[in-house]
Design a protein around this motif. Structure first.
Motif, PDB file in Angstrom:
ATOM      1  N   ASN A 203     -52.400  25.376 -65.961  1.00  0.00           N
ATOM      2  CA  ASN A 203     -51.603  26.450 -66.550  1.00  0.00           C
ATOM      3  C   ASN A 203     -50.123  26.082 -66.604  1.00  0.00           C
ATOM      4  OD1 ASN A 203     -53.794  28.153 -66.996  1.00  0.00           O
ATOM      5  ND2 ASN A 203     -53.661  29.036 -64.934  1.00  0.00           N
ATOM      6  N   THR A 204     -49.638  25.440 -65.542  1.00  0.00           N
ATOM      7  CA  THR A 204     -48.235  25.029 -65.505  1.00  0.00           C
ATOM      8  C   THR A 204     -47.931  24.030 -66.623  1.00  0.00           C
ATOM      9  OG1 THR A 204     -48.132  25.357 -63.103  1.00  0.00           O
ATOM     10  CG2 THR A 204     -46.430  23.961 -64.102  1.00  0.00           C
ATOM     11  N   ILE A 205     -48.789  23.016 -66.760  1.00  0.00           N
ATOM     12  CA  ILE A 205     -48.593  22.009 -67.805  1.00  0.00           C
ATOM     13  C   ILE A 205     -48.688  22.658 -69.181  1.00  0.00           C
ATOM     14  CG2 ILE A 205     -49.527  19.907 -68.834  1.00  0.00           C
ATOM     15  CD1 ILE A 205     -48.148  19.442 -66.176  1.00  0.00           C
ATOM     16  N   ARG A 206     -49.648  23.555 -69.362  1.00  0.00           N
ATOM     17  CA  ARG A 206     -49.827  24.230 -70.652  1.00  0.00           C
ATOM     18  C   ARG A 206     -48.588  25.049 -71.017  1.00  0.00           C
ATOM     19  NH1 ARG A 206     -54.268  26.350 -69.420  1.00  0.00           N
ATOM     20  NH2 ARG A 206     -55.622  24.708 -70.211  1.00  0.00           N
ATOM     21  N   ASN A 207     -48.035  25.754 -70.052  1.00  0.00           N
ATOM     22  CA  ASN A 207     -46.830  26.553 -70.323  1.00  0.00           C
ATOM     23  C   ASN A 207     -45.634  25.673 -70.667  1.00  0.00           C
ATOM     24  OD1 ASN A 207     -48.117  29.000 -69.879  1.00  0.00           O
ATOM     25  ND2 ASN A 207     -47.660  29.015 -67.681  1.00  0.00           N
ATOM     26  N   MET A 208     -45.524  24.536 -69.996  1.00  0.00           N
ATOM     27  CA  MET A 208     -44.438  23.609 -70.320  1.00  0.00           C
ATOM     28  C   MET A 208     -44.568  23.080 -71.739  1.00  0.00           C
ATOM     29  SD  MET A 208     -43.959  21.304 -66.895  1.00  0.00           S
ATOM     30  CE  MET A 208     -42.800  20.267 -67.789  1.00  0.00           C
ATOM     31  N   LEU A 209     -45.781  22.785 -72.142  1.00  0.00           N
ATOM     32  CA  LEU A 209     -46.012  22.258 -73.487  1.00  0.00           C
ATOM     33  C   LEU A 209     -45.713  23.306 -74.547  1.00  0.00           C
ATOM     34  CD1 LEU A 209     -49.302  20.285 -72.791  1.00  0.00           C
ATOM     35  CD2 LEU A 209     -47.059  19.302 -73.290  1.00  0.00           C
ATOM     36  N   ILE A 210     -46.042  24.544 -74.253  1.00  0.00           N
ATOM     37  CA  ILE A 210     -45.733  25.625 -75.191  1.00  0.00           C
ATOM     38  C   ILE A 210     -44.222  25.751 -75.379  1.00  0.00           C
ATOM     39  CG2 ILE A 210     -45.787  28.132 -75.492  1.00  0.00           C
ATOM     40  CD1 ILE A 210     -48.555  28.092 -74.166  1.00  0.00           C
ATOM     41  N   GLN A 211     -43.488  25.618 -74.276  1.00  0.00           N
ATOM     42  CA  GLN A 211     -42.032  25.731 -74.343  1.00  0.00           C
ATOM     43  C   GLN A 211     -41.404  24.611 -75.152  1.00  0.00           C
ATOM     44  OE1 GLN A 211     -40.626  25.995 -70.300  1.00  0.00           O
ATOM     45  NE2 GLN A 211     -41.887  27.799 -69.842  1.00  0.00           N
ATOM     46  N   THR A 212     -42.050  23.453 -75.162  1.00  0.00           N
ATOM     47  CA  THR A 212     -41.498  22.303 -75.895  1.00  0.00           C
ATOM     48  C   THR A 212     -42.188  22.082 -77.227  1.00  0.00           C
ATOM     49  OG1 THR A 212     -43.004  20.756 -74.767  1.00  0.00           O
ATOM     50  CG2 THR A 212     -40.851  21.152 -73.745  1.00  0.00           C
ATOM     51  N   GLY A 218     -44.306  22.647 -83.582  1.00  0.00           N
ATOM     52  CA  GLY A 218     -45.196  23.762 -83.315  1.00  0.00           C
ATOM     53  C   GLY A 218     -46.559  23.401 -82.772  1.00  0.00           C
ATOM     54  N   TRP A 219     -46.882  22.101 -82.718  1.00  0.00           N
ATOM     55  CA  TRP A 219     -48.197  21.702 -82.229  1.00  0.00           C
ATOM     56  C   TRP A 219     -48.174  21.576 -80.718  1.00  0.00           C
ATOM     57  CZ3 TRP A 219     -50.103  17.011 -79.978  1.00  0.00           C
ATOM     58  CH2 TRP A 219     -51.499  16.969 -79.864  1.00  0.00           C
ATOM     59  N   VAL A 220     -49.181  22.153 -80.042  1.00  0.00           N
ATOM     60  CA  VAL A 220     -49.270  22.109 -78.584  1.00  0.00           C
ATOM     61  C   VAL A 220     -50.450  21.218 -78.186  1.00  0.00           C
ATOM     62  CG1 VAL A 220     -49.535  23.436 -76.468  1.00  0.00           C
ATOM     63  CG2 VAL A 220     -48.314  24.427 -78.415  1.00  0.00           C
ATOM     64  N   PRO A 221     -50.195  20.117 -77.476  1.00  0.00           N
ATOM     65  CA  PRO A 221     -51.296  19.245 -77.047  1.00  0.00           C
ATOM     66  C   PRO A 221     -52.267  20.004 -76.143  1.00  0.00           C
ATOM     67  CG  PRO A 221     -49.175  18.151 -76.758  1.00  0.00           C
ATOM     68  CD  PRO A 221     -48.885  19.584 -77.059  1.00  0.00           C
ATOM     69  N   PRO A 222     -53.541  19.725 -76.271  1.00  0.00           N
ATOM     70  CA  PRO A 222     -54.527  20.402 -75.406  1.00  0.00           C
ATOM     71  C   PRO A 222     -54.429  19.909 -73.968  1.00  0.00           C
ATOM     72  CG  PRO A 222     -55.608  18.739 -76.766  1.00  0.00           C
ATOM     73  CD  PRO A 222     -54.186  18.819 -77.246  1.00  0.00           C
ATOM     74  N   VAL A 223     -54.760  20.810 -73.053  1.00  0.00           N
ATOM     75  CA  VAL A 223     -54.867  20.492 -71.633  1.00  0.00           C
ATOM     76  C   VAL A 223     -56.340  20.644 -71.252  1.00  0.00           C
ATOM     77  CG1 VAL A 223     -54.140  21.053 -69.292  1.00  0.00           C
ATOM     78  CG2 VAL A 223     -52.531  21.296 -71.198  1.00  0.00           C
ATOM     79  N   VAL A 224     -56.967  19.542 -70.839  1.00  0.00           N
ATOM     80  CA  VAL A 224     -58.403  19.532 -70.611  1.00  0.00           C
ATOM     81  C   VAL A 224     -58.683  19.255 -69.136  1.00  0.00           C
ATOM     82  CG1 VAL A 224     -60.608  18.501 -71.275  1.00  0.00           C
ATOM     83  CG2 VAL A 224     -58.737  18.635 -72.936  1.00  0.00           C
TER      84      VAL A 224
END
Length: 228
Positions: A203-212, A218-224
């Motif tokens: 969740n932390t990594i996903r939120n960081m990616l959304i912010q950047t 606008g593309w957000v890399p997936p976190v698997v």
């Protein structure tokens, strides 16, 4: 063996010839440039996958699992695993060879190389070694970096798809924040997802990616999350 004969055997699919040519290129011998020139017209068909991350997160185990899955799909995979070299002797343990030693079929090829002091997680010859494997006809080529964690952005210039492997409990969140890994990853893999803290880390990594995401148009890399 004559140089031309070695190239002919390479083009006919001889794996021993491939290994010998890789050795010449890795050691930057006199014929290295001629080898790359000779095989270059056959390059451009493989998909390059870079796998990076800190030591202990399970990069080699993940590569093993991916290779098996691609094998079930009928795809041929080659792996170049870069190991750190001694600053005193220039040698390397090549420990990835041990972790990749489980039985594979003939569509699997593995090569350990030493970084030979090169920074950025790769060896100086890595790009040319990948070209050789590409020309040989492999479908997927995986380059696993040294695993120093914070300076491994060089893989982004070589691979078409970069997997950044993380794992809860290894300090990877802090490393990712300051390493530039957030910018080079196309897919972020939380390995050993059965460990405590994996959900929080994802969740932390996903939120960081959304912010950047604005920096990625606008593309957000997936976190698997995986258990290799």
């Amino acid at each position: 063996m004559e140089f031309k004969e070695l190239l002919d055997q390479f083009h006919s699919g001889n794996r021993r010839a491939l290994s010998r040519l890789m050795t010449i290129v890795e050691n930057d011998q006199e014929q290295a440039a001629d080898i790359i020139k000779g095989i270059f017209p056959k390059t451009g068909n493989a998909h390059f996958v870079g796998i990076t991350g800190a030591p202990g997160v399970g990069k080699s185990t993940l590569v093993n699992a991916l290779t098996r899955e691609w094998g079930r799909e009928g795809k041929r995979t080659a792996i170049v695993a870069v190991d750190p070299s001694s600053p005193f002797t220039g040698g390397a343990l090549l420990g990835d060879r041990i972790r990749m030693s489980s039985p594979m079929d003939n569509d699997y090829f593995f090569r350990s190389v030493s970084s030979r002091g090169s920074l950025g997680g790769l060896s100086r010859s890595c790009s040319d070694l990948v070209k050789l494997l590409d020309a040989f006809g492999f479908d997927n080529i995986v380059v696993e970096t040294v695993g120093t964690g914070q300076s491994e952005v060089e893989i982004a210039t070589l691979a078409e798809t970069v997997l950044v492997v993380l794992s809860a409990g290894y300090g990877d969140e802090i490393q990712a924040y300051k390493a530039g890994l957030m910018e080079i990853g196309d897919i972020f893999v939380i390995n050993k997802a059965d460990l405590d803290g994996s959900d929080k880390m994802a969740n932390t990594i996903r939120n960081m990616l959304i912010q950047t995401s604005a920096e990625r148009e606008g593309w957000v890399p997936p976190v698997v999350k995986v258990v290799s």
